[in-house]
Scaffold this active site. Structure first.
Site, PDB file in Angstrom:
ATOM      1  N   TYR A   1     -17.547  -5.492   2.910  1.00  0.00           N
ATOM      2  CA  TYR A   1     -16.746  -6.658   3.265  1.00  0.00           C
ATOM      3  C   TYR A   1     -17.561  -7.574   4.194  1.00  0.00           C
ATOM      4  CZ  TYR A   1     -13.006  -9.435   5.241  1.00  0.00           C
ATOM      5  OH  TYR A   1     -12.236 -10.484   5.655  1.00  0.00           O
TER       6      TYR A   1
ATOM      7  N   ASP B   1     -13.765   2.961   4.953  1.00  0.00           N
ATOM      8  CA  ASP B   1     -12.848   1.828   4.825  1.00  0.00           C
ATOM      9  C   ASP B   1     -12.150   1.999   3.473  1.00  0.00           C
ATOM     10  OD1 ASP B   1     -11.634  -0.638   4.238  1.00  0.00           O
ATOM     11  OD2 ASP B   1     -13.109  -1.768   5.396  1.00  0.00           O
TER      12      ASP B   1
ATOM     13  N   LYS C   1      -3.986  -6.123   3.360  1.00  0.00           N
ATOM     14  CA  LYS C   1      -4.192  -6.122   1.912  1.00  0.00           C
ATOM     15  C   LYS C   1      -3.119  -5.273   1.218  1.00  0.00           C
ATOM     16  CE  LYS C   1      -7.775  -8.408   3.371  1.00  0.00           C
ATOM     17  NZ  LYS C   1      -9.077  -7.808   3.603  1.00  0.00           N
TER      18      LYS C   1
HETATM   19  C1  LIG Z   1     -10.011  -7.805   4.601  1.00  0.00           C
HETATM   20  C2  LIG Z   1     -10.877  -6.637   4.832  1.00  0.00           C
HETATM   21  C3  LIG Z   1     -11.268  -6.277   6.122  1.00  0.00           C
HETATM   22  C4  LIG Z   1     -10.890  -7.089   7.335  1.00  0.00           C
HETATM   23  O1  LIG Z   1      -9.514  -7.068   7.587  1.00  0.00           O
HETATM   24  P1  LIG Z   1      -8.663  -8.277   8.241  1.00  0.00           P
HETATM   25  O2  LIG Z   1      -7.289  -7.748   8.208  1.00  0.00           O
HETATM   26  O3  LIG Z   1      -8.889  -9.487   7.398  1.00  0.00           O
HETATM   27  O4  LIG Z   1      -9.190  -8.480   9.619  1.00  0.00           O
HETATM   28  C5  LIG Z   1     -12.033  -5.122   6.264  1.00  0.00           C
HETATM   29  N1  LIG Z   1     -12.410  -4.391   5.196  1.00  0.00           N
HETATM   30  C6  LIG Z   1     -12.052  -4.727   3.935  1.00  0.00           C
HETATM   31  C7  LIG Z   1     -12.503  -3.882   2.795  1.00  0.00           C
HETATM   32  C8  LIG Z   1     -11.278  -5.857   3.711  1.00  0.00           C
HETATM   33  O5  LIG Z   1     -10.946  -6.188   2.457  1.00  0.00           O
END
Ligand SMILES: *Cc1c(COP(=O)(O)O)cnc(C)c1O
Length: 382
Positions: free
Chosen positions: A97, A169, A194
């Protein structure tokens, strides 16, 4: 209990009034019964009832001992990075990301944190990148936007041997599809913005740890820094989690239909989706997860075609983010990954012909019709 059941039941029976929907404790401080006594809550940065319900819920969903909720995914990741100090080194997934790359490369690098970016779909490269001062491996599974898959079991074993942490993640799959702690990871982190909240209406981040000792350290940092998730947003995230399984089941079905359709389309030069049997990650992800996710990336023949597709989509919104009930399309090289060196980006395959779809829960036929009218007419250019 299955994750779908755990998710629906978050907060049920937890409030003294019997409220089915756990209340929003919109509250900063708590009255002490007497000196030296506490209701369990003193001040909302340190702990809030609505946040606790979410934190316990995500911990249970991931099979960890403790969960933490933050103001965003980046706040969660920043908190984890603060476990490390100057001179420490991380091994990190290379096509990760963009915001995670930025905070490591531009913020924590200034504080003396070192990092090596490798293709973590090859466990040998991870092993080779580990140094004396390496403290953790940070994986994104699957990666963003190329959807490569790391072998969490194998890398977790390598990391354990070297006494370093494995952090995953899991934003793209959520605990409904994959539970990294069961596979050998020590920490899971989410942008709950997400799939977890799922409605494009809240920013949130979550962390789950496997061991109590690490939980204490993460809690100390969460309380010290204060980038906690507010009660209202905790409530929205809890509400989102309740429908996680039904949303994702539909999104998986739609994503598979779309990926298969794209791979047959003459205007599309390449499709990245681990759910396709021809995808190099298909077998490995099938062993690690109950489903392949709802992110589909694809290439068209030229940059101007990609631009045209973004201009022509109607039902699918040209917007950043992913994981919500509405389908979105992005242009990674110019949006999420704009902070990477262009040559580096190109080498990895994040080129100016690559588009990334986050597939929602709309009718699959309607989504295909929208893509068809946006992509058709370019076949001759391929
Ligand atoms: C969007 C995202 C982030 C960051 O998260 P936010 O809620 O936008 O701060 C981190 N890792 C992944 C894989 C993401 O898609």
């Amino acid at each position: 209990m299955k994750t779908s059941t755990i998710a629906v039941q978050i907060g049920v029976g937890k409030d003294a009034t019997g409220a089915m929907s756990f209340p929003i404790y919109q509250n900063a401080t708590f009255r002490h019964p007497a000196l030296g006594q506490s209701t369990g809550y003193d001040y909302s940065r340190s702990g809030n009832p609505t946040r606790r319900v979410l934190e316990e819920g995500i911990a249970q969903l991931d099979g960890g001992v403790r969960g933490f909720a933050y103001a965003s995914g980046m706040a969660a990741i920043a908190n984890l990075l603060l476990l490390f100090k100057q001179g420490d080194h991380l091994v990190v997934t290379e096509d990760l990301y963009g915001g995670t790359f930025r905070i490591i490369d531009k913020v924590f690098a200034r504080q003396g944190l070192e990092a090596t970016y490798v293709d973590t779909s090859d466990a040998n490269r991870v092993a080779e990148a580990i140094r004396e001062n390496t403290r953790a491996v940070l994986l994104e599974v699957p990666t963003n936007p190329l959807l490569k898959v790391a072998d969490i079991r194998k890398i977790g074993d390598i990391a354990k041997d070297r006494r370093i942490l494995t952090i995953v993640d899991n934003t793209f799959l959520t605990p409904y599809l994959m539970r990294p702690l069961d596979l050998g990871a020590d920490v899971v982190v989410y942008s709950a913005t997400k799939f977890i909240s799922g409605h494009n209406d809240v920013l949130a981040g979550l962390v789950v740890v496997k061991e109590e000792e690490l939980g204490k350290q993460v809690y100390f940092l969460q309380n010290s820094i204060g980038a906690v998730l507010g009660p209202q947003d905790c409530w929205l995230t809890i509400r989102g989690l309740k429908t996680l399984s039904v949303r994702i089941d539909r999104q998986l079905e739609n994503a598979k239909t779309i990926a298969e359709w794209l791979s047959r389309h003459a205007g599309v030069t390449r499709v990245y989706y681990p759910g396709l049997e021809t995808d190099p990650s298909h077998r490995l992800l099938g062993e690690q997860a109950r489903g392949f996710g709802a992110m589909v990336s694809f290439e068209v023949a030229e940059k101007r075609i990609a631009e045209e597709v973004l201009r022509k989509v109607k039902l699918i919104s040209f917007a950043e983010s992913l994981g919500g009930v509405e389908s979105l399309i992005t242009f990674p090289a110019f949006q999420t990954h704009a902070d990477m060196e262009p040559a580096e980006r190109e080498r990895m395959g994040i080129n100016d012909r690559l588009l990334r779809l986050s597939v929602g829960i709309e009718d699959a036929g309607d989504l295909l019709a929208d893509l068809e009218q946006a992509i058709s007419g370019w076949e001759a250019n391929v």
